[in-house]
Each structure stands twice: as structure tokens, then as C-alpha cells.
Design a protein around this motif. Sequence first.
Motif, PDB file in Angstrom:
ATOM      1  N   GLY A 197       0.788  -1.223   0.000  1.00  0.00           N
ATOM      2  CA  GLY A 197       0.000   0.000   0.000  1.00  0.00           C
ATOM      3  C   GLY A 197       0.817   1.268   0.000  1.00  0.00           C
ATOM      4  O   GLY A 197       0.367   2.299  -0.507  1.00  0.00           O
ATOM      5  N   ILE A 198       2.034   1.226   0.544  1.00  0.00           N
ATOM      6  CA  ILE A 198       2.859   2.436   0.663  1.00  0.00           C
ATOM      7  C   ILE A 198       4.210   2.271  -0.020  1.00  0.00           C
ATOM      8  O   ILE A 198       4.636   3.124  -0.802  1.00  0.00           O
ATOM      9  N   MET A 199       4.900   1.153   0.265  1.00  0.00           N
ATOM     10  CA  MET A 199       6.274   1.000  -0.187  1.00  0.00           C
ATOM     11  C   MET A 199       6.368   0.634  -1.664  1.00  0.00           C
ATOM     12  O   MET A 199       7.167   1.217  -2.400  1.00  0.00           O
ATOM     13  N   CYS A 200       5.579  -0.325  -2.104  1.00  0.00           N
ATOM     14  CA  CYS A 200       5.622  -0.774  -3.503  1.00  0.00           C
ATOM     15  C   CYS A 200       4.211  -0.946  -4.065  1.00  0.00           C
ATOM     16  O   CYS A 200       3.857  -2.034  -4.544  1.00  0.00           O
ATOM     17  N   LYS A 259      -0.218   9.823 -25.276  1.00  0.00           N
ATOM     18  CA  LYS A 259       0.003  10.646 -24.103  1.00  0.00           C
ATOM     19  C   LYS A 259       0.826   9.896 -23.066  1.00  0.00           C
ATOM     20  O   LYS A 259       1.040   8.698 -23.156  1.00  0.00           O
ATOM     21  N   ARG A 260       1.209  10.626 -22.046  1.00  0.00           N
ATOM     22  CA  ARG A 260       2.023  10.064 -20.982  1.00  0.00           C
ATOM     23  C   ARG A 260       1.229   9.072 -20.153  1.00  0.00           C
ATOM     24  O   ARG A 260       0.001   9.034 -20.184  1.00  0.00           O
ATOM     25  N   LYS A 261       1.951   8.263 -19.392  1.00  0.00           N
ATOM     26  CA  LYS A 261       1.326   7.380 -18.427  1.00  0.00           C
ATOM     27  C   LYS A 261       0.825   8.223 -17.261  1.00  0.00           C
ATOM     28  O   LYS A 261       1.590   8.956 -16.626  1.00  0.00           O
ATOM     29  N   THR A 262      -0.470   8.135 -16.989  1.00  0.00           N
ATOM     30  CA  THR A 262      -1.051   8.998 -15.966  1.00  0.00           C
ATOM     31  C   THR A 262      -1.142   8.333 -14.604  1.00  0.00           C
ATOM     32  O   THR A 262      -1.228   9.026 -13.583  1.00  0.00           O
ATOM     33  N   ASN A 263      -1.136   7.016 -14.532  1.00  0.00           N
ATOM     34  CA  ASN A 263      -1.219   6.301 -13.258  1.00  0.00           C
ATOM     35  C   ASN A 263       0.177   5.862 -12.842  1.00  0.00           C
ATOM     36  O   ASN A 263       0.835   5.104 -13.551  1.00  0.00           O
ATOM     37  N   LEU A 264       0.616   6.329 -11.694  1.00  0.00           N
ATOM     38  CA  LEU A 264       1.951   6.011 -11.189  1.00  0.00           C
ATOM     39  C   LEU A 264       1.841   5.263  -9.873  1.00  0.00           C
ATOM     40  O   LEU A 264       1.046   5.621  -9.004  1.00  0.00           O
ATOM     41  N   GLY A 265       2.631   4.211  -9.749  1.00  0.00           N
ATOM     42  CA  GLY A 265       2.760   3.499  -8.491  1.00  0.00           C
ATOM     43  C   GLY A 265       4.088   3.836  -7.845  1.00  0.00           C
ATOM     44  O   GLY A 265       4.706   4.860  -8.128  1.00  0.00           O
ATOM     45  N   GLY A 266       4.541   2.967  -6.976  1.00  0.00           N
ATOM     46  CA  GLY A 266       5.812   3.206  -6.309  1.00  0.00           C
ATOM     47  C   GLY A 266       5.656   4.065  -5.065  1.00  0.00           C
ATOM     48  O   GLY A 266       4.565   4.533  -4.727  1.00  0.00           O
ATOM     49  N   ALA A 267       6.761   4.275  -4.391  1.00  0.00           N
ATOM     50  CA  ALA A 267       6.775   5.000  -3.115  1.00  0.00           C
ATOM     51  C   ALA A 267       6.744   6.501  -3.362  1.00  0.00           C
ATOM     52  O   ALA A 267       7.745   7.216  -3.165  1.00  0.00           O
TER      53      ALA A 267
END
Length: 307
Positions: A197-200, A259-267
Motif C-alpha cells: 500500500g505504501i512502499m511498492c 500521451k504520458r502514463k497517468t497512473n503512477l505506483g511506487g513510493a
Amino acid sequence: MDVSYVYGSRDTSLLYGQSEHVSRSITSANVDDIVRGRRCDCWIWGLYGDDGDDDPHPRVMQYLVDTRFYGVYRCGRLVVDLHLIAALVERWRPETHTFHFQAGEATVTLEDVALLWGLPVDGLPVTGQDISWSKEQWQDYCQTWLGYTPSDRAFKGRRLYATDLAIYLQHCKITDDSTEQRVQQHVRCLLLLLLGGIMCPDTSSSAISLLYLRHFEDLEAVRTFSWGSAVLGYLYRELCTGALLRKVVEQDGTVELDKRKTNLGGALTLLQIWAWSRIPLLAPAIVPVVEDDPRRLAYPHPPYGAR
């Protein structure tokens, strides 16, 4: 004026990916793209409060300290400034894995992860093996290590919805009389929520991969893994994919840039704290951490990111 000298690199021998970089959107006057940071940590703070006002049972907290996940928990819930994240992504170069500012280059390092979140950066690599199990096998696996059997609707492939984990934790209260096995199962659920949920976190913002659970079977061995390296590598990958325009293959076989990637994951919370520490003009005021709860005095001082 040649706009390539303003928004691009003069020497393309190193920064060779300018033709696919999101900074090209500036020259096209397309500056309104929205970046959505994905995470599913709200369920944690719904259980324990935004600032840890209602901490887990001391037996659970001690496991957080022992596994070295305590620092991530103590940093609490953070509202991510998506405009700041979008600006950082536009300055990220996948060729060098650094942010390119007018003052020079900078990047998030392992030392930053260790200081801001208190995660170990030395130890075994966090690796895994893709497992193709049936839903019944995953349910048996969860029953063994998490202490409950999720329903069929709780799964999204080999991922488990964070809401299902949170609901289980709400009904799985730990007391002084709880068995050690029950405490460890509760801790594994909490570690899954922290890691996925937070780190990865991935871009689903709702589900957590059960492949992570492999590393939590032996809680005494959790601290032997280099979680800081895993977090940093995952963040680098998300920044690299977010900094490049997406390729779309047309029906005639030609490749166009979308277009660019709008959804980003990661910390992203770690990235924002890093930006605050490196660019003081962006940062809110640092306040001293006052431990007014006597229960917390038995635990280590929180890392720098908690300030």
C-alpha cells in the motif's frame, strides 16, 4: 529561438531518449496532463488513525520494530502533492536515473531511503517467483499464513483486495491473551498493507500481490532482506515508465506516440519527502517529534521522514 535548446538536451549522445520523453508535451502546449498517484494505504490509517493515534497492540508494534518496517508506519499518512510529482517526473531522465534541474542532477539514493524511512539497505535481495495457483490454493495459503480464508470476490488474480485485509484486521483484535500464532498472522497482514500500500504499490490502488507474502512467512528473517533496495528499484521503474510517452501501434503498422502514463505506483510518499528535504522552499515547516504517548517511549525514535 530553437526550442530544443530550452526543453531538450544540447548533446543527445547521453540523453538519447528526448524524442520519447514527456517533456516534449511542453513544446506542444500540452501541459495539462494529470498524474494520478496510486496507493492503497488509507485502510491502514482507518485502522490505526492518520497519525497512529490508536497504535496496534504492543506485541504487534514490537514485530514492526524487529522487521524494520516501524519507520514506514511512524511516518504516518501523507497527502501527496500530485503537481509536485508530475513536475519531478517531467525532469526524470531514464538514461541516467536522475532528475535534471537547472542547478544540476539529483536522485533518490539508498542512503535517502535508509534515513527517511529507516529501511535496511543491506541484506538479501527481494526477489520472487511467479506462481500460477488456483483460487482455492491461494485461499489455503492465506488461511495458513494470514489466519483467514478470503472469499472468492476478494481476489483479483493473484492479488488480494486491501479492503478485505482491513476488514479482517478490524475483527482480528490482538490482546494480551492472543496466541503467538494469531499475533504473527496479524503482523503479516499489516506488513502486506505497508508493503503493497505504501512502499511498492502498483497502479491498481486497490489490490496487493500475494507474492509478497512469501517473504513474511518467517518473521524473524524479514529484517535480513534489503527492503530499501526493493523500494528504490520499484520507484525507479515507475519513474522511468512515467517519464516516457506511450507507444501505440496503428492498424497500418506505424508506431505513434500517445500521451504520458497517468497512473503512477511506487513510493510516491517517499519521493515527496525526499523532494521536501532537497528543495527546502517546497517543504512545510519541520516540527519536533514530541512523544506524549508513554507507550511509544519503549520504541526507537522515528526516522527523519516522520518530521
